[in-house]
Design a protein around this motif. Structure first.
Motif, PDB file in Angstrom:
ATOM      1  N   PHE A 110       5.830  35.993 104.915  1.00 41.15           N
ATOM      2  CA  PHE A 110       6.949  35.623 104.043  1.00 41.15           C
ATOM      3  C   PHE A 110       7.924  36.784 103.883  1.00 41.15           C
ATOM      4  O   PHE A 110       9.138  36.632 104.047  1.00 41.15           O
ATOM      5  N   SER A 112       8.236  39.411 105.797  1.00 36.28           N
ATOM      6  CA  SER A 112       8.819  39.764 107.093  1.00 36.28           C
ATOM      7  C   SER A 112      10.004  38.864 107.443  1.00 36.28           C
ATOM      8  O   SER A 112      11.018  39.326 107.988  1.00 36.28           O
ATOM      9  N   GLU A 113       9.886  37.593 107.129  1.00 31.19           N
ATOM     10  CA  GLU A 113      10.942  36.639 107.464  1.00 31.19           C
ATOM     11  C   GLU A 113      12.114  36.675 106.499  1.00 31.19           C
ATOM     12  O   GLU A 113      13.249  36.357 106.869  1.00 31.19           O
ATOM     13  N   THR A 114      11.863  37.027 105.254  1.00 33.72           N
ATOM     14  CA  THR A 114      12.913  36.928 104.230  1.00 33.72           C
ATOM     15  C   THR A 114      13.431  38.268 103.727  1.00 33.72           C
ATOM     16  O   THR A 114      14.513  38.329 103.140  1.00 33.72           O
ATOM     17  N   TYR A 116      12.051  39.799 101.319  1.00 26.71           N
ATOM     18  CA  TYR A 116      11.856  39.721  99.868  1.00 26.71           C
ATOM     19  C   TYR A 116      11.245  41.004  99.299  1.00 26.71           C
ATOM     20  O   TYR A 116      10.353  41.601  99.906  1.00 26.71           O
ATOM     21  N   ALA A 205       9.079  32.463  94.599  1.00 27.80           N
ATOM     22  CA  ALA A 205       9.887  32.755  95.788  1.00 27.80           C
ATOM     23  C   ALA A 205       9.123  32.376  97.054  1.00 27.80           C
ATOM     24  O   ALA A 205       9.690  31.806  97.998  1.00 27.80           O
ATOM     25  N   TYR A 206       7.837  32.676  97.090  1.00 31.00           N
ATOM     26  CA  TYR A 206       7.008  32.306  98.236  1.00 31.00           C
ATOM     27  C   TYR A 206       6.962  30.789  98.381  1.00 31.00           C
ATOM     28  O   TYR A 206       7.084  30.252  99.494  1.00 31.00           O
ATOM     29  N   GLU A 208       9.119  28.550  97.454  1.00 31.66           N
ATOM     30  CA  GLU A 208      10.395  28.031  97.954  1.00 31.66           C
ATOM     31  C   GLU A 208      10.490  28.216  99.468  1.00 31.66           C
ATOM     32  O   GLU A 208      10.936  27.320 100.194  1.00 31.66           O
ATOM     33  N   TRP A 209      10.066  29.378  99.939  1.00 36.94           N
ATOM     34  CA  TRP A 209      10.083  29.656 101.383  1.00 36.94           C
ATOM     35  C   TRP A 209       9.137  28.727 102.136  1.00 36.94           C
ATOM     36  O   TRP A 209       9.459  28.235 103.230  1.00 36.94           O
TER      37      TRP A 209
END
Length: 375
Positions: A110, A112-114, A116, A205-206, A208-209
């Motif tokens: 998560f 790594s992709e965002t 955050y 947040a996780y 939502e992703w």
């Protein structure tokens, strides 16, 4: 309120962990007549029980059949606290739930992709912080105003007052999900451990992703019970098998952990047998966030309404008696720090309130998804 720890850590720790303190008076359920019709009977048939055939079970999740539930403390549970009582009748539609708590590996993907940044990693803004402390509070030195989180420490001697949580919690600069016990710790080689030092905001947040959400307290209890009716634990009522079923604290808390269950701190997910729905660590290991507001009066008020709760979302507003301004969410399941002398929160009905921006080394989460979310 996480940054508030820096200035008033003993007070805040007490507020965060209020759920481990039992209140003085125990309300009793109202009288029941022997032939009183069940208010659930008329509506239970409309609950979604079976997984829709058109929807495939997402990887890493399991279908939780919908049903009726007595949410809250069971009659024989002598360790139940006042905020778990009286039990209420609820109806819950079926849903999917993560088989395990979200792991370090999953959270790493998560991030790594965002890109955050968790609350425990963010720089502290004194202008924002001073809104949360008493007026006139002097600004702490810059060396103190650094990102961090709460970490556990064992005490060297017995603790006569288990309500003084500051004796075993430290505000640790540099503690975060990648360094759960402080800057000298690491999650390298621990991909299959539950991610911790996660605030409510981080968990949301996780979700939502991932296209998921956090479970409600009712959903969490339905899933934890896995068809067991009226039992204290997900496996029944036998406390003697606890060390074989969950990662908790054995020995004198918080001085000595005998590690009879095999671990002193967190354990990798799937280290203990699952419940009958195939869910792991629904007792012990790490606390899990739910979406419900923490309100000590919720059960009492829900019971008094006389209404059967269908897919209840919990209290409409937060309430913590010794800090009416606190805004806390319910966490469930207990952790590796739970012992019979200190909270015993490996029980299904156990609950605690935690500030939404609090990050602790024994708190993580798992996600759920409804059929409607996946259609």
């Amino acid at each position: 309120m996480q940054k508030f720890f820096i200035v008033y850590i003993p007070i805040v720790i007490s507020l965060i962990l209020l759920g481990c303190k039992e209140e003085a008076k125990k309300p009793a359920d109202g009288p029941k007549t022997e032939n009183e019709p069940s208010p659930i009977a008329a509506t239970a048939a409309s609950i979604l029980v079976k997984k829709p055939e058109s929807i495939s079970t997402p990887e890493g999740m399991v279908w939780i059949p919908g049903g009726q539930l007595k949410q809250g403390a069971v009659q024989q549970d002598k360790m139940a606290m006042q905020h778990e009582k009286p039990a209420i009748d609820v109806l819950v539609d079926g849903f999917f739930m993560d088989v395990t708590e979200v792991t370090n590996a999953q959270f790493k993907n998560f991030v790594s992709e965002t890109g955050y940044i968790t609350t425990a990693e963010r720089a502290i803004d004194w202008e924002e912080l001073k809104k949360q402390v008493p007026e006139g509070t002097e600004k702490p030195h810059d060396s103190v105003l650094q990102p961090g989180a709460l970490t556990f420490k064992k005490t060297k001697t017995s603790v006569p007052n288990l309500y003084d949580f500051s004796q075993w919690w430290n505000w640790t600069i540099g503690a975060d999900w990648k360094h759960p016990n402080g800057p000298g710790s690491s999650i390298v080689g621990k991909d299959d451990y539950p991610v911790v030092q996660i605030s409510f905001e981080d968990a949301m947040a996780y979700c939502e992703w991932a296209g998921r959400r956090l479970p409600t307290e009712a959903e969490w209890e339905l899933a934890a019970r896995a068809g067991q009716v009226g039992t204290t634990f997900f496996w029944g009522d036998d406390i003697t098998v606890l060390k074989d079923r969950a990662n908790t604290w054995e020995g004198e808390f918080p001085v000595t952990n005998t590690k009879a269950d095999g671990f002193e701190l967190r354990a990798p997910v799937k280290s203990y047998p699952p419940n009958d729905y195939g869910l792991y660590d629904m007792a012990g290991n790490v606390w899990e966030w739910t979406s419900d507001w923490y309100n000590t009066n919720y059960y009492k008020e829900a019971k008094a309404s006389g209404m059967v709760q269908r897919n209840p979302q919990g209290a409409k507003a937060p309430f913590t008696p010794n800090n009416p301004l606190a805004k806390e969410r319910v966490i469930k399941g207990g952790s590796f720090l739970c012992s019979a002398s200190y909270c015993a929160s490996y029980r299904i009905s156990a609950r605690m309130g935690s500030s939404m921006d609090s990050s602790l080394e024994h708190t993580g989460f798992r996600t759920v998804a409804t059929a409607a979310m996946l259609e």
